[in-house]
Every structure is written in C-alpha cells, then in structure tokens.
Design an enzyme around this catalytic site. Structure first.
Site: not given
Ligand SMILES: [Zn+2]
Length: 217
Positions: A15, A90, A129, A162, A173
């Site tokens: 995005k 939202r 990642r 992380r 999420r």
C-alpha cells in the site's frame, strides 16, 4: 473539483509504495492518518492537545476529533487537486463522518481502491523477513535470501526475526485487519466506489490498474 481517494489494503499488500506512486502521478496530497496525529501532537495544536487528553486517560480518540484533524489538513494548499487518504477511515461510522464533511464542500470520496492479496500470500511476504543483528540489513527467505542461511552477506553477523515478522504476529495482524476492514469494504461497495485491485500482480501492473480505476472514478 478536487478528487478524494481512500486507499485500502492489508499489511504486506504494498500500500505504501502504491500510495506514493498514485499521489505523485495524480498530484494528490498523500495523507496518512498516523502522520496527521503525530504532527498535531508534536506541534501541540488545539486538536493535538485534546487528543492527548483522551490518550492520557487511556481512552480512544473520538472520531469527530480525528475528522477535525483531517479537515484541517485537507484545507492546506497541497490538497487543491485532492488527496489520497491512507489509514482513515477504518470503520463505516468514520466513513460516514468523512462523507458528511466532504459534502460540506460539495465533495465526496470518488474512488476506494482496495489492494487485495490472499492471506497466505501476505504471510509468505511478511514472515520471510530476517534482519541482521549488527546493522539491520534485511533479507527475505524467498525473494532476497542471504547467500548463507542465517548469516548476513555484508558483515557476517547473525540474522534474526523481529517480533513483527514472526508468523504468529503476522497472522494476527492480518486477521485483525481483514476483520476490521470488511464492514468498510462493504460500505464502499454499496456506494459503488470500491475498486478491487489484484495485489498479487507485479507492482507496475498494480499501479496502472489503480490509475485506470481512479480516472474512471
Ligand atoms: Zn548485516
């Protein structure tokens, strides 16, 4: 007439990149709700101070205060051609409040591109990642692996994940995003302004599909 665009897309859908490209291409101001918030708090504006009060009491900042900040931001010079909103609204209630505010200026949300990517694909993108401990170099298991697994190519230090990149965090999420956003998607679909864009396509193609949708809207 200025044109107002609300950009939607889950984490990992690209995005941010698309927002930058689209706003550059169409001369729209890129307005991220997070940035507006930080700016009002930092500059200790009236609205910022009010928001701070709610936050200090551990309460949610009410929608009408957020709308005021956005209204204030939309009146600046760089919004003459319009704006691309990122991170707001939202919820359908916020969308309604935004619609009312724009209607005062005889404006409306013209188009809502939704960059859609299946959850499994988002998980692959976000979970792969790995970051180097020494200098924060970033690798991706699938798209940009280090030569030796677990070791940074540049400085030989150890690679770690992380918390944000761990599978449980990413899955959560994404599911929170999809759950919260689906009523908003329905809301804009009913208004006939939603443009679903296939976010699994190459980045350039996603951009050109979005531009096509925006020029129609
Ligand atoms: Zn490194």
């Amino acid at each position: 007439m200025p044109s107002y665009v609300v950009l939607l897309g889950p984490p990992g859908a690209g995005k941010g990149t698309q927002a930058e490209r689209i706003s550059d291409e169409l001369g729209l101001a890129h307005i991220s709700s997070g940035d507006i918030f930080r700016e009002n708090l930092k500059n200790q504006t009236e609205l910022g101070k009010k928001a701070q009060g709610y936050m200090n009491r551990g309460e949610l900042v009410p929608d009408d205060l957020t709308i005021e900040m956005i209204k204030d931001r939309l009146q600046r010079d760089d919004c003459k051609a319009g704006a691309l909103l990122d991170g707001f609204p939202r919820t359908p209630a916020q969308a309604e409040a935004l619609g009312k505010m724009l209607a005062e200026w005889n404006g409306k949300v013209d188009c809502v591109p939704y960059i859609s990517v299946p959850a499994e694909e988002l998980i692959t993108r976000l979970c792969g990642r790995w970051t180097c401990r020494a200098q924060g170099h970033v690798y991706h298991e699938k798209f940009n692996p280090s030569k030796k697994p677990g070791v940074c190519d540049v400085d030989g230090s150890e690679l770690y994940q992380r918390d944000d990149d761990k599978k449980e965090t990413v899955e959560r999420r994404i599911s929170v995003y999809l759950e919260q956003t689906s009523p908003l998607i329905e809301y804009y679909k009913k208004l006939g302004v939603l443009a679903e864009i296939d976010g699994t396509l190459p980045i350039d193609q996603v951009t050109s599909l979005m531009l096509k949708a925006l020029k129609k809207g």
